[in-house]
Design a protein around this motif. Structure first.
Motif, PDB file in Angstrom:
ATOM      1  N   THR A   8     -15.334  29.078   7.786  1.00  0.00           N
ATOM      2  CA  THR A   8     -16.271  29.583   6.800  1.00  0.00           C
ATOM      3  C   THR A   8     -17.697  29.464   7.329  1.00  0.00           C
ATOM      4  OG1 THR A   8     -17.159  29.332   4.563  1.00  0.00           O
ATOM      5  CG2 THR A   8     -16.349  27.336   5.610  1.00  0.00           C
ATOM      6  N   ALA A   9     -18.523  30.436   6.960  1.00  0.00           N
ATOM      7  CA  ALA A   9     -19.947  30.379   7.304  1.00  0.00           C
ATOM      8  C   ALA A   9     -20.677  29.395   6.393  1.00  0.00           C
ATOM      9  CB  ALA A   9     -20.574  31.768   7.189  1.00  0.00           C
ATOM     10  N   GLY A  10     -19.994  28.902   5.351  1.00  0.00           N
ATOM     11  CA  GLY A  10     -20.590  27.948   4.423  1.00  0.00           C
ATOM     12  C   GLY A  10     -20.684  26.539   4.971  1.00  0.00           C
ATOM     13  N   ALA A  11     -20.096  26.318   6.143  1.00  0.00           N
ATOM     14  CA  ALA A  11     -20.165  25.021   6.824  1.00  0.00           C
ATOM     15  C   ALA A  11     -20.585  25.285   8.265  1.00  0.00           C
ATOM     16  CB  ALA A  11     -18.812  24.316   6.778  1.00  0.00           C
ATOM     17  N   PRO A  12     -21.131  24.271   8.938  1.00  0.00           N
ATOM     18  CA  PRO A  12     -21.552  24.479  10.324  1.00  0.00           C
ATOM     19  C   PRO A  12     -20.414  24.979  11.199  1.00  0.00           C
ATOM     20  CG  PRO A  12     -22.381  22.395   9.502  1.00  0.00           C
ATOM     21  CD  PRO A  12     -21.427  22.921   8.471  1.00  0.00           C
ATOM     22  N   LYS A  13     -20.744  25.916  12.062  1.00  0.00           N
ATOM     23  CA  LYS A  13     -19.776  26.489  12.992  1.00  0.00           C
ATOM     24  C   LYS A  13     -19.290  25.411  13.959  1.00  0.00           C
ATOM     25  CE  LYS A  13     -19.456  29.898  16.592  1.00  0.00           C
ATOM     26  NZ  LYS A  13     -19.347  31.274  16.765  1.00  0.00           N
ATOM     27  N   ALA A  14     -18.015  25.446  14.285  1.00  0.00           N
ATOM     28  CA  ALA A  14     -17.465  24.522  15.282  1.00  0.00           C
ATOM     29  C   ALA A  14     -18.156  24.787  16.616  1.00  0.00           C
ATOM     30  CB  ALA A  14     -15.959  24.705  15.402  1.00  0.00           C
ATOM     31  N   ILE A  15     -18.645  23.731  17.251  1.00  0.00           N
ATOM     32  CA  ILE A  15     -19.384  23.901  18.507  1.00  0.00           C
ATOM     33  C   ILE A  15     -18.606  23.339  19.694  1.00  0.00           C
ATOM     34  CG2 ILE A  15     -21.683  24.034  17.483  1.00  0.00           C
ATOM     35  CD1 ILE A  15     -21.951  21.004  18.029  1.00  0.00           C
ATOM     36  N   GLY A  16     -17.304  23.313  19.554  1.00  0.00           N
ATOM     37  CA  GLY A  16     -16.449  22.820  20.623  1.00  0.00           C
ATOM     38  C   GLY A  16     -15.047  23.339  20.416  1.00  0.00           C
ATOM     39  N   PRO A  17     -14.109  22.804  21.174  1.00  0.00           N
ATOM     40  CA  PRO A  17     -12.725  23.263  21.060  1.00  0.00           C
ATOM     41  C   PRO A  17     -12.006  22.618  19.872  1.00  0.00           C
ATOM     42  CG  PRO A  17     -12.901  21.655  22.811  1.00  0.00           C
ATOM     43  CD  PRO A  17     -14.298  21.880  22.290  1.00  0.00           C
ATOM     44  N   TYR A  18     -12.485  22.924  18.667  1.00  0.00           N
ATOM     45  CA  TYR A  18     -11.853  22.431  17.445  1.00  0.00           C
ATOM     46  C   TYR A  18     -12.089  23.442  16.335  1.00  0.00           C
ATOM     47  CZ  TYR A  18     -16.554  20.948  15.999  1.00  0.00           C
ATOM     48  OH  TYR A  18     -17.877  20.917  15.659  1.00  0.00           O
ATOM     49  N   SER A  19     -11.354  23.317  15.253  1.00  0.00           N
ATOM     50  CA  SER A  19     -11.490  24.184  14.081  1.00  0.00           C
ATOM     51  C   SER A  19     -12.146  23.398  12.956  1.00  0.00           C
ATOM     52  CB  SER A  19     -10.110  24.651  13.611  1.00  0.00           C
ATOM     53  OG  SER A  19      -9.437  25.355  14.624  1.00  0.00           O
ATOM     54  N   ARG A  39     -26.875  27.124   7.868  1.00  0.00           N
ATOM     55  CA  ARG A  39     -27.695  28.295   8.188  1.00  0.00           C
ATOM     56  C   ARG A  39     -28.515  28.074   9.455  1.00  0.00           C
ATOM     57  NH1 ARG A  39     -27.486  27.167   3.172  1.00  0.00           N
ATOM     58  NH2 ARG A  39     -29.465  26.088   3.043  1.00  0.00           N
ATOM     59  N   SER A  40     -29.160  26.920   9.554  1.00  0.00           N
ATOM     60  CA  SER A  40     -30.037  26.667  10.706  1.00  0.00           C
ATOM     61  C   SER A  40     -29.326  25.968  11.851  1.00  0.00           C
ATOM     62  CB  SER A  40     -31.233  25.812  10.268  1.00  0.00           C
ATOM     63  OG  SER A  40     -30.810  24.490   9.956  1.00  0.00           O
ATOM     64  N   GLY A  41     -28.228  25.255  11.543  1.00  0.00           N
ATOM     65  CA  GLY A  41     -27.550  24.476  12.571  1.00  0.00           C
ATOM     66  C   GLY A  41     -28.266  23.175  12.891  1.00  0.00           C
ATOM     67  N   GLU A  42     -29.305  22.855  12.119  1.00  0.00           N
ATOM     68  CA  GLU A  42     -30.104  21.654  12.353  1.00  0.00           C
ATOM     69  C   GLU A  42     -29.694  20.532  11.403  1.00  0.00           C
ATOM     70  OE1 GLU A  42     -32.365  21.410  14.846  1.00  0.00           O
ATOM     71  OE2 GLU A  42     -31.750  23.440  15.397  1.00  0.00           O
ATOM     72  N   VAL A  43     -29.913  19.293  11.838  1.00  0.00           N
ATOM     73  CA  VAL A  43     -29.678  18.130  10.988  1.00  0.00           C
ATOM     74  C   VAL A  43     -30.661  18.185   9.821  1.00  0.00           C
ATOM     75  CG1 VAL A  43     -29.743  15.602  10.879  1.00  0.00           C
ATOM     76  CG2 VAL A  43     -28.875  16.743  12.940  1.00  0.00           C
ATOM     77  N   VAL A  44     -30.165  17.943   8.607  1.00  0.00           N
ATOM     78  CA  VAL A  44     -31.046  17.955   7.440  1.00  0.00           C
ATOM     79  C   VAL A  44     -32.028  16.790   7.514  1.00  0.00           C
ATOM     80  CG1 VAL A  44     -29.391  19.137   5.960  1.00  0.00           C
ATOM     81  CG2 VAL A  44     -29.439  16.638   5.989  1.00  0.00           C
ATOM     82  N   SER A  45     -33.213  17.011   6.994  1.00  0.00           N
ATOM     83  CA  SER A  45     -34.203  15.939   6.971  1.00  0.00           C
ATOM     84  C   SER A  45     -33.956  15.063   5.761  1.00  0.00           C
ATOM     85  CB  SER A  45     -35.619  16.527   6.940  1.00  0.00           C
ATOM     86  OG  SER A  45     -35.777  17.336   5.798  1.00  0.00           O
ATOM     87  N   GLY A  46     -34.470  13.855   5.815  1.00  0.00           N
ATOM     88  CA  GLY A  46     -34.269  12.913   4.723  1.00  0.00           C
ATOM     89  C   GLY A  46     -33.392  11.769   5.179  1.00  0.00           C
ATOM     90  N   GLY A  47     -33.171  10.846   4.303  1.00  0.00           N
ATOM     91  CA  GLY A  47     -32.404   9.651   4.638  1.00  0.00           C
ATOM     92  C   GLY A  47     -30.911   9.848   4.515  1.00  0.00           C
ATOM     93  N   ILE A  48     -30.199   8.726   4.460  1.00  0.00           N
ATOM     94  CA  ILE A  48     -28.737   8.744   4.438  1.00  0.00           C
ATOM     95  C   ILE A  48     -28.208   9.430   3.178  1.00  0.00           C
ATOM     96  CG2 ILE A  48     -28.447   6.470   3.368  1.00  0.00           C
ATOM     97  CD1 ILE A  48     -26.295   7.970   6.226  1.00  0.00           C
ATOM     98  N   GLU A  49     -28.930   9.350   2.068  1.00  0.00           N
ATOM     99  CA  GLU A  49     -28.481  10.016   0.844  1.00  0.00           C
ATOM    100  C   GLU A  49     -28.452  11.527   1.044  1.00  0.00           C
ATOM    101  OE1 GLU A  49     -30.914   7.716   0.898  1.00  0.00           O
ATOM    102  OE2 GLU A  49     -30.168   6.064  -0.370  1.00  0.00           O
ATOM    103  N   ARG A  50     -29.510  12.072   1.593  1.00  0.00           N
ATOM    104  CA  ARG A  50     -29.584  13.522   1.830  1.00  0.00           C
ATOM    105  C   ARG A  50     -28.531  13.927   2.857  1.00  0.00           C
ATOM    106  NH1 ARG A  50     -28.751  17.842   1.393  1.00  0.00           N
ATOM    107  NH2 ARG A  50     -29.919  19.619   2.123  1.00  0.00           N
TER     108      ARG A  50
END
Length: 127
Positions: A8-19, A39-50
């Protein structure tokens, strides 16, 4: 028993040999999700809660793509960079399982991809 790749495009794309997930019979095995914005492929900003909120959103997208819900998750593993974050992660995680909570293990690890604080993987039952 056949296998089916779930993607799904709703979750980060697999970036290795896994599904993102694989359905095998009535079970869905979902790969560990880290707090990447799909969408961006970047780690979200904020602490552990975010970070935990994003991980759960990513897992929810994978479950939805498989036609499943959090209530069908039977086992998870939570990987934490710092076990001191356990209470904060647990509080957010618990909101997604108001009924029967899945069996679970939580471990502190030496490192996680991209230096994130949390990764969660697991198994759901769709039968």
């Amino acid at each position: 028993m056949g296998m089916e790749k779930i993607e799904t495009a709703g979750a980060p794309k697999a970036i290795g040999p896994y599904s993102q997930a694989v359905r095998a019979g009535d079970y869905l095995f979902f790969s560990g999700q880290i707090p990447l914005d799909p969408r961006s492929g970047e780690v979200v900003s904020g602490g552990i809660e975010r970070q935990t909120e994003q991980v759960m959103a990513n897992l929810g997208a994978v479950l939805q793509a498989a036609g499943l819900e959090f209530s069908q998750v039977v086992k998870t593993t939570i990987y934490l960079q710092d076990l001191g974050d356990f209470a904060a992660v647990n509080a957010i995680y618990g909101r997604f399982f108001p009924g029967i909570a899945p069996a679970r293990a939580t471990v502190q690890v030496a490192g996680l991809p991209k230096g994130v604080g949390v990764e969660i993987e697991g198994i759901a039952y769709g039968g």
